[in-house]
Motif scaffolding. Structure first.
Motif, PDB file in Angstrom:
ATOM      1  N   SER A  99      11.930 -10.274   4.146  1.00  0.00           N
ATOM      2  CA  SER A  99      10.873 -10.116   5.418  1.00  0.00           C
ATOM      3  C   SER A  99       9.397 -11.031   4.926  1.00  0.00           C
ATOM      4  O   SER A  99       9.359 -10.988   5.098  1.00  0.00           O
ATOM      5  N   ASP A 100       8.314 -10.122   6.606  1.00  0.00           N
ATOM      6  CA  ASP A 100       7.635 -10.637   6.589  1.00  0.00           C
ATOM      7  C   ASP A 100       6.814 -10.553   4.970  1.00  0.00           C
ATOM      8  O   ASP A 100       6.849  -8.981   4.712  1.00  0.00           O
ATOM      9  N   ASP A 101       5.893 -10.748   4.660  1.00  0.00           N
ATOM     10  CA  ASP A 101       4.861 -10.560   3.352  1.00  0.00           C
ATOM     11  C   ASP A 101       4.368  -9.627   3.026  1.00  0.00           C
ATOM     12  O   ASP A 101       3.857  -8.720   1.991  1.00  0.00           O
ATOM     13  N   LEU A 102       3.546  -9.527   4.538  1.00  0.00           N
ATOM     14  CA  LEU A 102       2.358  -8.040   4.817  1.00  0.00           C
ATOM     15  C   LEU A 102       3.261  -6.691   4.599  1.00  0.00           C
ATOM     16  O   LEU A 102       2.449  -6.209   4.342  1.00  0.00           O
ATOM     17  N   PHE A 103       4.419  -6.913   5.339  1.00  0.00           N
ATOM     18  CA  PHE A 103       4.838  -5.670   5.560  1.00  0.00           C
ATOM     19  C   PHE A 103       5.695  -4.899   4.297  1.00  0.00           C
ATOM     20  O   PHE A 103       5.369  -3.749   3.796  1.00  0.00           O
ATOM     21  N   PHE A 104       5.914  -6.181   3.208  1.00  0.00           N
ATOM     22  CA  PHE A 104       6.126  -5.217   1.898  1.00  0.00           C
ATOM     23  C   PHE A 104       4.598  -4.884   1.171  1.00  0.00           C
ATOM     24  O   PHE A 104       4.850  -3.910   0.094  1.00  0.00           O
ATOM     25  N   VAL A 105       3.562  -5.933   1.101  1.00  0.00           N
ATOM     26  CA  VAL A 105       2.599  -5.399   0.531  1.00  0.00           C
ATOM     27  C   VAL A 105       2.123  -3.939   0.649  1.00  0.00           C
ATOM     28  O   VAL A 105       1.108  -3.654   0.223  1.00  0.00           O
ATOM     29  N   PHE A 106       1.716  -4.144   2.477  1.00  0.00           N
ATOM     30  CA  PHE A 106       0.777  -3.179   3.170  1.00  0.00           C
ATOM     31  C   PHE A 106       2.257  -1.885   2.533  1.00  0.00           C
ATOM     32  O   PHE A 106       0.994  -0.995   2.229  1.00  0.00           O
ATOM     33  N   LEU A 107       2.736  -1.730   1.911  1.00  0.00           N
ATOM     34  CA  LEU A 107       3.610  -0.407   2.643  1.00  0.00           C
ATOM     35  C   LEU A 107       3.016  -0.228   0.463  1.00  0.00           C
ATOM     36  O   LEU A 107       3.120   1.517  -0.002  1.00  0.00           O
ATOM     37  N   GLY A 108       3.201  -1.379  -0.310  1.00  0.00           N
ATOM     38  CA  GLY A 108       2.776  -0.634  -1.724  1.00  0.00           C
ATOM     39  C   GLY A 108       0.803  -0.344  -1.644  1.00  0.00           C
ATOM     40  O   GLY A 108       0.275  -0.169  -2.641  1.00  0.00           O
ATOM     41  N   LEU A 109       0.229  -0.710  -0.303  1.00  0.00           N
ATOM     42  CA  LEU A 109      -0.872  -0.630  -0.754  1.00  0.00           C
ATOM     43  C   LEU A 109      -1.281   1.337   0.367  1.00  0.00           C
ATOM     44  O   LEU A 109      -2.276   1.234  -0.140  1.00  0.00           O
ATOM     45  N   SER A 110      -1.341   1.410   1.475  1.00  0.00           N
ATOM     46  CA  SER A 110      -0.810   2.060   1.712  1.00  0.00           C
ATOM     47  C   SER A 110       0.638   2.765   2.687  1.00  0.00           C
ATOM     48  O   SER A 110       0.999   2.820   2.068  1.00  0.00           O
ATOM     49  N   SER A 111       0.246   3.503   3.621  1.00  0.00           N
ATOM     50  CA  SER A 111       1.056   4.628   3.953  1.00  0.00           C
ATOM     51  C   SER A 111       0.977   4.651   5.568  1.00  0.00           C
ATOM     52  O   SER A 111      -0.179   3.586   6.343  1.00  0.00           O
ATOM     53  N   PRO A 112       2.074   4.124   6.446  1.00  0.00           N
ATOM     54  CA  PRO A 112       2.866   3.657   7.941  1.00  0.00           C
ATOM     55  C   PRO A 112       1.326   5.137   8.221  1.00  0.00           C
ATOM     56  O   PRO A 112       1.631   5.434   8.546  1.00  0.00           O
ATOM     57  N   GLY A 113       0.853   4.341   9.080  1.00  0.00           N
ATOM     58  CA  GLY A 113      -0.430   5.021  10.037  1.00  0.00           C
ATOM     59  C   GLY A 113      -1.591   5.329   9.239  1.00  0.00           C
ATOM     60  O   GLY A 113      -2.561   5.670   9.840  1.00  0.00           O
ATOM     61  N   LYS A 114      -1.614   4.413   8.387  1.00  0.00           N
ATOM     62  CA  LYS A 114      -2.897   4.869   7.691  1.00  0.00           C
ATOM     63  C   LYS A 114      -3.377   3.473   6.705  1.00  0.00           C
ATOM     64  O   LYS A 114      -2.803   2.564   6.547  1.00  0.00           O
ATOM     65  N   GLY A 115      -4.665   3.183   6.663  1.00  0.00           N
ATOM     66  CA  GLY A 115      -5.452   1.288   6.454  1.00  0.00           C
ATOM     67  C   GLY A 115      -5.177   0.727   6.799  1.00  0.00           C
ATOM     68  O   GLY A 115      -4.062  -0.015   8.365  1.00  0.00           O
ATOM     69  N   LEU A 116      -5.968  -0.742   6.899  1.00  0.00           N
ATOM     70  CA  LEU A 116      -5.548  -1.761   7.831  1.00  0.00           C
ATOM     71  C   LEU A 116      -5.007  -2.850   5.715  1.00  0.00           C
ATOM     72  O   LEU A 116      -6.088  -2.667   5.546  1.00  0.00           O
ATOM     73  N   LEU A 117      -5.125  -3.486   6.602  1.00  0.00           N
ATOM     74  CA  LEU A 117      -4.629  -4.660   5.406  1.00  0.00           C
ATOM     75  C   LEU A 117      -5.301  -6.289   6.017  1.00  0.00           C
ATOM     76  O   LEU A 117      -4.820  -6.436   6.999  1.00  0.00           O
TER      77      LEU A 117
END
Length: 308
Positions: A99-117
């Motif tokens: 997948s796009d790298d940011l999809f996996f990194v986002f899940l590693g740092l935040s939860s869906p519906g929370k946070g900006l990357l």
């Protein structure tokens, strides 16, 4: 269960191997690997890099699962299917997620519906994943259009200022000037031009290291470039924030430019919406991606990647 995580970027690719306890057994950096695989030359180069990564990883430990986050890649594209096929054949496994790298990194740092990357590497993009796993993004259009604040942009500003200063009869010298002379081996445009256009965006982005060196020694031009990069990153985060339904949030800044975050901070914080809490993340994306198998099952991740 050993996991190979590959973080593909336009300037470099990073990869790591983690065991089932989440301990990293190896971390390596290699050549560029992006989702912009649109010709045979790039395809051949990408295949060589992927096969070399798989071969080196397997020497560390038997690999059972692979998570590959590739910059600029659509998980449903032909390029993603091709990359998956190369990895599957190289390691003789089926559990491969692309997948796009940011999809996996986002899940590693935040939860869906929370946070900006905000990812500031060679390029610059702001990313949010909604509760419904839909992607909201700002910028990330590539260096030919608009990647303000990223490594290419920083390098471009330094190179442009340096070249313009040499148009005068008495060009001023500085720490940054000296670093660029050493990097290119000359002040002669004919020599500089060949190195720039042969090296392309990787060469331009690599100038960020020279700007950082000069900033560490207080060079005013280098400090100004980083300040302006921080301003651009702050504005980018604000644009994404207005596109979401968030009232307050954290903003994680990741990517190679975070190595210069102390020089970005004033410009960034001074232009950031008051409802955004800024957090630079000084760690590599490959390890962040590998860690998500501790939060989600591989089956869940496969399903979620199809929703994004």
């Amino acid at each position: 269960m050993n996991v190979l995580a590959i973080d593909g970027g336009a300037s470099t690719a990073k990869w790591c191997v983690q065991n089932q306890e989440g301990k990293s057994l190896m971390y390596q950096t290699t050549g560029p690997l992006s989702g912009h695989i649109f010709n045979s030359k790039t395809r051949e180069q990408s295949e060589t890099i992927l096969r070399n990564i798989c071969k080196a990883a397997y020497k560390i430990a038997p690999i059972s699962k692979v998570i590959a986050g590739i910059s600029g890649l659509d998980s449903k594209s032909d390029q993603a299917k091709w990359i998956s096929g190369v990895i599957e054949k190289s390691l003789n496994i089926k559990d491969v997620l692309i997948s796009d790298d940011l999809f996996f990194v986002f899940l590693g740092l935040s939860s869906p519906g929370k946070g900006l990357l905000v990812y500031a590497g060679t390029g610059c993009i702001a990313y949010h994943l909604t509760k419904d796993y839909k992607v909201i993004r700002a910028n990330g259009y590539g260096y030919l259009v608009d990647d303000c604040g990223g490594g290419f942009w920083i390098g471009q500003q330094a190179l442009k200022q340096w070249l313009r200063s040499m148009e005068t009869r008495q060009p001023t010298t500085s720490v940054l000037d000296d670093r660029l002379v050493k990097k290119f081996g000359s002040r002669d445009w004919n020599i500089i031009r060949e190195k720039v256009y042969k090296g392309g965006r990787e060469t331009i982005a690599s100038i960020t290291k020279e700007v950082r060196f000069a900033a560490n020694l207080g060079d005013p031009n280098a400090l100004k470039i980083f300040h302006e990069a921080g301003v651009e990153i702050g504005k980018l985060a604000n644009r994404l924030f207005t596109m979401t339904e968030l009232k307050k949030t954290e903003m994680h800044l990741i990517g190679g430019v975070t190595n210069c975050h102390e020089f970005l901070d004033t410009g960034l914080r001074g232009n950031l919406d008051g409802n955004i809490q800024y957090r630079p993340i000084i760690s590599n994306n490959a390890e962040i991606m590998a860690s998500i198998v501790q939060k989600y099952s591989f089956k869940q991740l496969a399903h979620l990647s199809l929703l994004s």
